[in-house]
Design an enzyme around this catalytic site. Structure first.
Site, PDB file in Angstrom:
ATOM      1  CE1 TYR A 182      -4.069  -2.133   4.729  1.00 17.63           C
ATOM      2  CE2 TYR A 182      -3.570   0.148   4.176  1.00 17.63           C
ATOM      3  CZ  TYR A 182      -3.871  -1.142   3.780  1.00 17.63           C
ATOM      4  OH  TYR A 182      -3.963  -1.442   2.440  1.00 17.63           O
TER       5      TYR A 182
ATOM      6  CB  SER B 214      -0.886  -0.007   1.248  1.00 18.90           C
ATOM      7  OG  SER B 214      -1.459   1.268   1.471  1.00 18.90           O
TER       8      SER B 214
END
Length: 338
Positions: free
Chosen positions: A155, A130
């Protein structure tokens, strides 16, 4: 089933659905794995799955990544030549409230995938990372050659951990592994927890749109078809080990192991207020804007340097934000019957 059948994890998810569709359209057999959890409305996942299941070349396996025995058995059965691992617990804000979900899916789940690849001679593992791994980096555009040791959400930390875990398996067991740092993906069949979907829903229902950092946010919005195209091209291009002098400082994007990291972004950040304006125009409604301070774990701008992607597979995203939003709105109206 022949041994040219890839595994796509997260096949009922946004990107996984589009990648699987592309593979099936090319006549490939595909095994799609998903747990179909309720992180967001499972009906959207079921609707995607319904479309995939119409193709006789698609085999669906409902399985949790943390089911160690189940994953082991699946890999032993198919001995996948290529694994496209897109299943994960997503979302920066959700990680503030539900940290254990990220450890389960993104760490425990990923080690099970790595072990499956290791013991069944997988020829190429592609996995979702990501843009959030860039964390508190301020140098723009974000480059895969820059250090990413300062994630600012759990995350992001779990995605950085995936890159490191994959590298250790590439080094130890020679598994070719490609990490894909996605930048703000949007388009038809998009996730309800992402900006484009949230904004469209709010505009149509007349509820306020929350714009953090007082609306001064830029995101490298990347259309999902461009993401899928990059993944399909990279599938057939497993990374090769690099010859690096012992004295050289390691490059964060590549290695002596067969491991490589790519940014998959649009290389063209858009102001959030412009995106809202294009949605207003396309939907024929005016948004109610609520300007708020920056949220924990968020960054003011994302912007991908995609030179490595362009150089290695000759690909640059080609969908303009105007065209992409128009195609998203067309799908949104049809799906929600509005």
């Amino acid at each position: 089933m022949s041994n040219d059948t890839p595994l796509v994890t997260g096949a009922a998810g946004f990107i996984g659905f589009h990648v699987t569709q592309r593979l099936l359209a090319a006549g490939r057999k595909v095994v799609g794995l998903d747990i179909v959890n309720d992180y967001y409305d499972p009906r959207l996942k079921e609707a995607r799955l319904e479309i995939l299941k119409r193709d006789p070349n698609f085999t669906f396996v409902k399985l949790d990544l943390t089911d160690r025995a189940g994953i082991k058995s699946l890999f032993a059965q198919y001995r996948f030549p290529v694994v496209v691992h897109l299943a994960a617990q997503a979302g920066v804000r959700y990680s503030l409230e539900h940290p254990h979900a990220y450890v389960d899916a993104n760490l425990e789940g990923f080690i099970n995938i790595l072990e499956g690849c290791r013991h069944n001679r997988c020829g190429h593992l592609l996995f979702a990372s990501s843009s959030s791994v860039y964390g508190s980096n301020t140098k723009l555009p974000f480059s895969v050659h820059d250090n990413v040791d300062h994630p600012i959400s759990l995350y992001a930390a779990s995605k950085k951990a995936n890159e490191l875990m994959a590298h250790s398996y590439s080094h130890l067991y020679g598994i070719p592994a490609t990490g894909l740092r996605f930048f703000t993906v949007y388009g038809p069949w998009g996730r309800p927890d992402m900006a484009m979907f949230i904004f469209a829903k709010a505009i149509l229902s007349g509820t306020p749109i929350k714009l953090f950092n007082n609306g001064d946010m830029r995101r490298d919005f990347t259309f999902v078809d461009d993401i899928a195209e990059a993944i399909i091209r990279l599938m057939g291009r497993p990374p090769q080990p690099k010859s690096i002098p012992a004295t050289a400082a390691p490059d964060p994007s590549s290695s002596r192991a067969p491991w490589k990291i790519y940014n998959i972004g649009n290389n063209n950040p858009e102001e959030l207020l412009r995106v809202v304006s294009l949605l207003e125009k396309g939907l024929g409604r005016t948004a109610i804007k609520e300007l708020l301070p920056m949220q924990p774990g968020d960054v003011p701008a994302t912007y991908a340097d995609i030179e490595d992607l362009a150089q290695d597979i000759g690909f640059r995203p080609s969908t303009s934000i105007e065209d992409g939003i128009a195609r998203f709105i067309k799908w949104y109206r049809k799906y929600h019957k509005v």
